[in-house]
Scaffold this motif. Structure first.
Motif, short mmCIF file in Angstrom:
data_model
loop_
_atom_site.label_atom_id
_atom_site.label_comp_id
_atom_site.label_asym_id
_atom_site.label_seq_id
_atom_site.Cartn_x
_atom_site.Cartn_y
_atom_site.Cartn_z
N ALA A 21 10.21 -7.27 -16.92
CA ALA A 21 9.27 -6.47 -16.11
C ALA A 21 10.34 -5.67 -14.97
O ALA A 21 10.05 -4.43 -14.56
CB ALA A 21 8.15 -7.04 -15.55
N ALA A 22 11.11 -6.26 -14.41
CA ALA A 22 11.98 -5.80 -13.20
C ALA A 22 12.75 -4.86 -13.80
O ALA A 22 13.17 -3.95 -12.90
CB ALA A 22 12.43 -6.97 -12.38
N GLY A 23 13.42 -5.10 -14.88
CA GLY A 23 14.30 -4.07 -15.64
C GLY A 23 13.63 -2.81 -15.85
O GLY A 23 14.02 -1.75 -15.46
N HIS A 24 12.38 -2.69 -16.32
CA HIS A 24 11.58 -1.79 -16.55
C HIS A 24 11.45 -0.89 -15.15
O HIS A 24 11.26 0.39 -15.13
CB HIS A 24 10.37 -2.04 -17.24
N PHE A 26 12.86 -0.97 -12.46
CA PHE A 26 14.26 -0.50 -11.95
C PHE A 26 14.53 0.80 -12.87
O PHE A 26 15.01 1.89 -12.14
CB PHE A 26 15.40 -1.38 -11.92
N ALA A 27 14.36 0.85 -14.20
CA ALA A 27 15.05 1.96 -15.05
C ALA A 27 13.61 3.04 -14.67
O ALA A 27 14.22 4.25 -14.69
CB ALA A 27 14.52 1.40 -16.37
N GLY A 28 12.45 2.79 -14.51
CA GLY A 28 11.54 3.73 -14.02
C GLY A 28 11.90 4.40 -12.82
O GLY A 28 11.67 5.74 -12.43
N PHE A 29 12.23 3.58 -11.70
CA PHE A 29 12.80 4.16 -10.43
C PHE A 29 13.86 5.17 -10.64
O PHE A 29 13.95 6.33 -10.04
CB PHE A 29 12.82 2.98 -9.58
N LEU A 30 14.76 4.56 -11.43
CA LEU A 30 15.94 5.63 -11.45
C LEU A 30 15.63 6.74 -12.18
O LEU A 30 15.95 7.94 -11.80
CB LEU A 30 17.29 5.00 -12.39
N TYR A 31 14.69 6.66 -13.32
CA TYR A 31 14.43 7.96 -14.01
C TYR A 31 13.58 8.82 -13.03
O TYR A 31 13.59 10.13 -12.94
CB TYR A 31 13.21 7.63 -14.86
N LEU A 32 12.89 8.33 -12.24
CA LEU A 32 12.13 9.05 -11.04
C LEU A 32 13.11 9.70 -10.20
O LEU A 32 12.98 10.77 -9.84
CB LEU A 32 10.99 8.16 -10.05
N LEU A 33 14.17 9.14 -9.58
CA LEU A 33 15.38 9.73 -8.89
C LEU A 33 15.90 10.88 -9.33
O LEU A 33 15.99 12.04 -8.78
CB LEU A 33 16.16 8.56 -8.39
N PHE A 34 16.27 10.79 -10.79
CA PHE A 34 16.87 11.76 -11.66
C PHE A 34 15.87 12.98 -11.82
O PHE A 34 16.24 14.18 -11.79
CB PHE A 34 17.29 11.57 -12.95
N GLU A 35 14.59 12.59 -11.89
CA GLU A 35 13.57 13.80 -12.26
C GLU A 35 13.39 14.57 -10.84
O GLU A 35 13.26 15.84 -10.86
CB GLU A 35 12.18 13.33 -12.61
N VAL A 36 13.35 13.72 -9.66
CA VAL A 36 13.08 14.70 -8.35
C VAL A 36 14.46 15.29 -8.12
O VAL A 36 14.43 16.40 -7.53
CB VAL A 36 12.71 13.46 -7.37
#
Length: 39
Positions: A21-24, A26-36
């Motif tokens: 769950a924590a890995g997902h 964190f991955a979602g947070f990184l994806y959000l950073l790249f999208e923004v």
């Protein structure tokens, strides 16, 4: 499935689920950073 559950303690399953769950998250947070950052 019951054979696997008997071999591993319950704490390992709980820890594994928390890590997944924590890995997902964190991955979602990184994806959000790249999208923004791409905009």
């Amino acid at each position: 499935m019951s054979d696997i559950e008997e071999k591993l303690p319950r704490g390992i399953w709980v820890r594994l689920l928390i890590y997944i769950a924590a890995g997902h998250v964190f991955a979602g947070f990184l994806y959000l950073l790249f999208e923004v950052g791409a905009k």
